[in-house]
Design an enzyme around this catalytic site. Structure first.
Site, PDB file in Angstrom:
ATOM      1  N   SER A   1       0.818  -1.110   0.148  1.00 18.33           N
ATOM      2  CA  SER A   1      -0.046   0.240  -0.050  1.00 18.33           C
ATOM      3  C   SER A   1       1.038   1.375  -0.057  1.00 18.33           C
ATOM      4  O   SER A   1       0.461   2.121  -0.707  1.00 18.33           O
ATOM      5  CB  SER A   1      -0.884   0.056   1.127  1.00 18.33           C
ATOM      6  OG  SER A   1      -0.322   0.153   2.243  1.00 18.33           O
ATOM      7  N   ASN A   2       2.069   0.998   0.573  1.00 19.04           N
ATOM      8  CA  ASN A   2       2.982   2.360   0.616  1.00 19.04           C
ATOM      9  C   ASN A   2       3.512   2.440  -0.886  1.00 19.04           C
ATOM     10  O   ASN A   2       3.745   3.660  -1.578  1.00 19.04           O
ATOM     11  CB  ASN A   2       4.213   2.256   1.411  1.00 19.04           C
ATOM     12  CG  ASN A   2       3.868   2.815   2.874  1.00 19.04           C
ATOM     13  OD1 ASN A   2       3.532   3.843   2.990  1.00 19.04           O
ATOM     14  ND2 ASN A   2       3.634   1.839   4.012  1.00 19.04           N
TER      15      ASN A   2
ATOM     16  N   HIS B   1       8.934   3.411   8.794  1.00 21.47           N
ATOM     17  CA  HIS B   1       8.725   2.537   9.973  1.00 21.47           C
ATOM     18  C   HIS B   1       7.505   3.109  10.518  1.00 21.47           C
ATOM     19  O   HIS B   1       7.226   4.126  10.857  1.00 21.47           O
ATOM     20  CB  HIS B   1       9.940   2.694  10.918  1.00 21.47           C
ATOM     21  CG  HIS B   1      10.038   1.636  12.069  1.00 21.47           C
ATOM     22  ND1 HIS B   1       9.900   0.404  11.871  1.00 21.47           N
ATOM     23  CD2 HIS B   1       9.541   1.874  13.180  1.00 21.47           C
ATOM     24  CE1 HIS B   1       9.885  -0.252  13.156  1.00 21.47           C
ATOM     25  NE2 HIS B   1       9.690   1.027  14.193  1.00 21.47           N
TER      26      HIS B   1
ATOM     27  N   GLU C   1       1.345   7.193   6.761  1.00 26.71           N
ATOM     28  CA  GLU C   1       2.431   6.607   5.974  1.00 26.71           C
ATOM     29  C   GLU C   1       2.204   7.059   4.531  1.00 26.71           C
ATOM     30  O   GLU C   1       3.077   7.414   3.882  1.00 26.71           O
ATOM     31  CB  GLU C   1       2.433   5.171   6.264  1.00 26.71           C
ATOM     32  CG  GLU C   1       2.722   4.678   7.406  1.00 26.71           C
ATOM     33  CD  GLU C   1       2.931   3.331   7.547  1.00 26.71           C
ATOM     34  OE1 GLU C   1       3.398   2.679   6.639  1.00 26.71           O
ATOM     35  OE2 GLU C   1       2.583   2.620   8.600  1.00 26.71           O
TER      36      GLU C   1
ATOM     37  N   ARG D   1      13.192  -7.255   5.086  1.00 27.16           N
ATOM     38  CA  ARG D   1      14.313  -7.803   4.988  1.00 27.16           C
ATOM     39  C   ARG D   1      15.266  -6.898   5.850  1.00 27.16           C
ATOM     40  O   ARG D   1      15.370  -5.774   5.363  1.00 27.16           O
ATOM     41  CB  ARG D   1      14.792  -8.162   3.471  1.00 27.16           C
ATOM     42  CG  ARG D   1      14.085  -9.462   2.665  1.00 27.16           C
ATOM     43  CD  ARG D   1      14.778 -10.521   3.157  1.00 27.16           C
ATOM     44  NE  ARG D   1      16.008 -10.956   2.739  1.00 27.16           N
ATOM     45  CZ  ARG D   1      16.762 -11.844   3.201  1.00 27.16           C
ATOM     46  NH1 ARG D   1      16.225 -12.570   4.048  1.00 27.16           N
ATOM     47  NH2 ARG D   1      18.030 -12.045   2.964  1.00 27.16           N
TER      48      ARG D   1
ATOM     49  N   ARG E   1      22.862 -13.524   3.319  1.00 29.84           N
ATOM     50  CA  ARG E   1      22.053 -12.089   3.184  1.00 29.84           C
ATOM     51  C   ARG E   1      22.789 -11.296   2.320  1.00 29.84           C
ATOM     52  O   ARG E   1      22.319 -10.770   1.283  1.00 29.84           O
ATOM     53  CB  ARG E   1      22.001 -11.414   4.548  1.00 29.84           C
ATOM     54  CG  ARG E   1      21.330 -10.234   4.609  1.00 29.84           C
ATOM     55  CD  ARG E   1      21.458  -9.723   5.923  1.00 29.84           C
ATOM     56  NE  ARG E   1      20.532 -10.544   6.862  1.00 29.84           N
ATOM     57  CZ  ARG E   1      19.423 -10.720   6.876  1.00 29.84           C
ATOM     58  NH1 ARG E   1      18.577 -10.064   5.993  1.00 29.84           N
ATOM     59  NH2 ARG E   1      18.614 -11.650   7.791  1.00 29.84           N
TER      60      ARG E   1
END
Ligand code: GRF
Length: 203
Positions: free
Chosen positions: A12-13, A108, A173, A90, A64
């Site tokens: 959605s962001n 965040h 956001e 991640r 990673r």
């Protein structure tokens, strides 16, 4: 500036950023949506919006950093200049952080430095805070610790559930992330050492 949006889920962001960057004159152009999950719902939204969508599964890589090097190669191949993490679940390796320092931002769902990490809304309710919110920040190796670019505050209301609070924060956001991207892409804000610095008005 050519921008990539990295997602892991519904996006959605990402959607809010796609809408904002499509506006004429916006200082950033979303040219790639990338996910570590091949089934991320946001990939289809990107394709429907005519934006290239790609994915690599982190499970296909031995470490990673190996995965991050593959992600970096995708970004470099497309001439990406700015990266927006938008629900990208991640932890970014220090290697990738250094490569993109000052050019990678994230959102965040809390008023940093409060509530770093996961489950921020439930934790905010557990702590009984009265004000909660969201933060856009530069990505640095330490999790959820980069210099803050933009924030929005929302009230915590009696009877709030984590979902109700999350929805109230998410609406904010979608407002502050496009604004923060515009500030970074236009150079109105830049990373200087450990601070996000606004260019002093010279007008
Ligand atoms: C948002 O709450 C964002 O703050 C956090 O994870 C959620 C992602 O939602 N990183 P979406 O995928 O952007 O809808």
């Amino acid at each position: 500036r050519r921008t990539a949006i990295l997602i892991s889920g519904r996006g959605s962001n990402m959607e809010a950023l796609l809408r904002a960057t499509a506006a004429p004159g916006f200082p950033a152009e979303a040219v790639l949506v990338f996910s570590n999950r091949v089934d991320a719902g946001g990939l289809d939204i990107a394709r429907a919006a005519g934006v290239e969508a790609a994915s690599l599964s982190h499970r296909d890589y031995p470490s990673r950093e190996a995965f991050d090097r593959a992600v970096d190669a995708v970004l470099v191949a497309r001439g990406i200049d700015l990266v927006c993490l938008a629900g990208f679940m991640r932890v970014v390796s220090p290697w990738l952080c250094e490569r993109w320092l000052g050019r990678m931002i994230s959102i965040h769902p809390a008023l940093l430095p409060a509530f770093k990490g996961l489950d921020t809304h439930a934790r905010a309710l557990d702590e009984g805070v009265k004000i909660h919110g969201a933060s856009v920040h530069y990505v640095v190796p330490e999790l959820d610790a980069g210099p803050i670019i933009a924030q929005a505050a929302v009230p915590v209301l009696d009877g709030d559930t984590p979902d109700a609070l999350a929805a109230r924060v998410l609406r904010q956001e979608h407002i502050i992330y496009p604004r923060a991207l515009a500030m970074v892409a236009s150079g109105r804000v830049r990373l200087e050492g450990a601070r996000a610095v606004s260019r002093l008005d010279t007008s």
